[in-house]
Design an enzyme around this catalytic site. Structure first.
Site: not given
Ligand code: MG
Ligand code: NAI
Length: 356
Positions: A141, A191, A224, A248, A252
């Site tokens: 980000y 990863k 993954d 992130d 969730d």
């Molecule tokens: Mg989020």
């Protein structure tokens, strides 16, 4: 003989925000007042009306000197921001992101638990109790990048990921320290088989930090496979650390595994305490149920628990957590999102009664 010192006053900036934000913050405040009185905790609050409503009236989510205003507080308690008609990037980049970045809140903390009485979408979730530690200020980000040749067939976009030794070391250290106070197990999301520069670097730095915590066990898992394990074996995790993007998504996913977004809390932390940290439920402003008095306040109350821990009140934090567990365990004190019919006020009263 010395008399014990009066507990110092700690200051909290409260930003209720939009939609159900003010409803759930009222509940969190009631719980904090009750537990605070019992433990002699002195918190003083100041409310700020920064929100999409303010944006529609004045053209800005918060005033120009907002960051300066917040700087002097010990913590920030936020409800949610966002409202139909105001683009989501305005509420995000006009309030949340500037606060996270100006106050170097480099840890995003997301605890996940499957409680008695809360139905997980998994058939047999078992005992699930872990924490996702997301890097919150660098990684994927970043604002470095740009667009070229807009509108032409060769149009392109580039965005750089930024991983620094300092940034990876401090988030890894936070995760290892946290694991020490829990079950002593860290999983690092990576990863490095596919992303060949940044994530091998992440792995290297995390391994270096791991060597400083010989009492903590550590596994690296590719993102993954890790996502699959969140669903198939969520019981195995204790502390999961990941970069900004991986963290992130994982947080969730983890909140979904736990049953309802209405109970999920988060902390945006500056563990050095140089700057104020910010505590907020994971959910948004829920315009579809706003103003009806039916929002689940547990996400905001649990966020207040994280705030109590951060401000150095672990006993009070534990008591509120026990009250949350007791309240969720009873069908009559569950809100609609959990299949119950209790109102926000009824859940709040149950929490307060439990604490008294
Ligand atoms: Mg989020
Ligand atoms: P949302 O989290 O507000 O709502 C998603 C669904 O979950 C809705 O059906 C809502 O009724 C339900 N829900 C959420 N919290 C609940 C609670 N405490 N009790 C019961 N049900 C609850 O996400 P959505 O609809 O995508 O976003 C709405 C607005 O909130 C948008 O403007 C978005 O940008 C903003 N938002 C703000 C966040 C923040 O302030 N950190 C985070 C997420 C969204």
């Amino acid at each position: 003989m010395t008399t014990p010192a009066e507990p110092a006053m700690q200051t909290v900036a409260v930003i209720p925000g939009d939609g159900i934000g003010p409803e759930v913050i009222t509940s969190a405040r009631a719980v904090l007042d009750t537990v605070g009185a019992k433990h002699g905790i002195k918190l003083s609050y100041k409310d700020f009306d920064w929100s999409c409503e303010r944006y529609t009236q004045t053209g800005a989510m918060m005033p120009e000197d907002a960051i300066e205003t917040l700087r002097g507080f010990d913590a920030i308690l936020l409800g949610a921001v966002g409202w139909p008609g105001v683009p989501d990037h305005v509420s995000l980049w006009g309030l949340l992101i500037p606060i996270r970045r100006a106050f170097r809140q480099y840890v995003n903390l997301r605890p996940i638990k499957v409680f008695d009485g809360v139905e997980s979408p998994l058939r047999a979730p078992g005992h699930v109790d872990f924490v996702v530690v997301r890097e919150n200020v660098e990684g994927e980000y970043s604002e470095i990048g740009g667009r070229l040749n807009r509108g032409f067939p060769e149009e392109m976009a580039v965005q750089e990921s930024v991983f620094t030794r300092l940034g990876v070391s401090r988030i890894a250290d936070y995760a290892f320290e946290l694991a020490r106070s829990r079950r002593g197990y860290v999983t690092s999301a990576t990863k490095s088989n596919g992303i060949v520069h940044t994530l091998p670097f992440w792995d290297e730095v995390v391994a270096e930090r791991a060597a400083q915590f010989p009492d903590v066990r550590m596994d690296s898992e590719h993102i993954d496979a890790l996502a699959a394990k969140f669903v198939l074996q969520p019981q195995r995790f204790d502390v999961v650390v990941g970069s900004n993007l991986f963290g992130d998504i994982l947080s969730d996913l983890a909140a979904a595994v736990a049953g309802s977004i209405g109970i999920a809390p988060s902390g945006n932390l500056d563990p050095t305490k140089e700057y104020p940290s910010m505590f907020e439920p994971v959910h948004g402003s829920a315009p579809d149920i706003a103003g009806r008095g039916i929002a689940n306040p547990i996400g905001a109350v649990w966020s207040a628990v994280l705030m109590l821990e951060h401000l150095g009140h672990p006993d009070a934090a534990r008591e509120v957590m026990a009250a949350i567990e007791a309240t969720l365990a009873k069908p009559e004190t569950r809100t609609g999102d959990l299949g119950g019919s209790a109102s926000t006020v009824e859940v709040t009263e149950a929490l307060v009664a439990q604490l008294r």
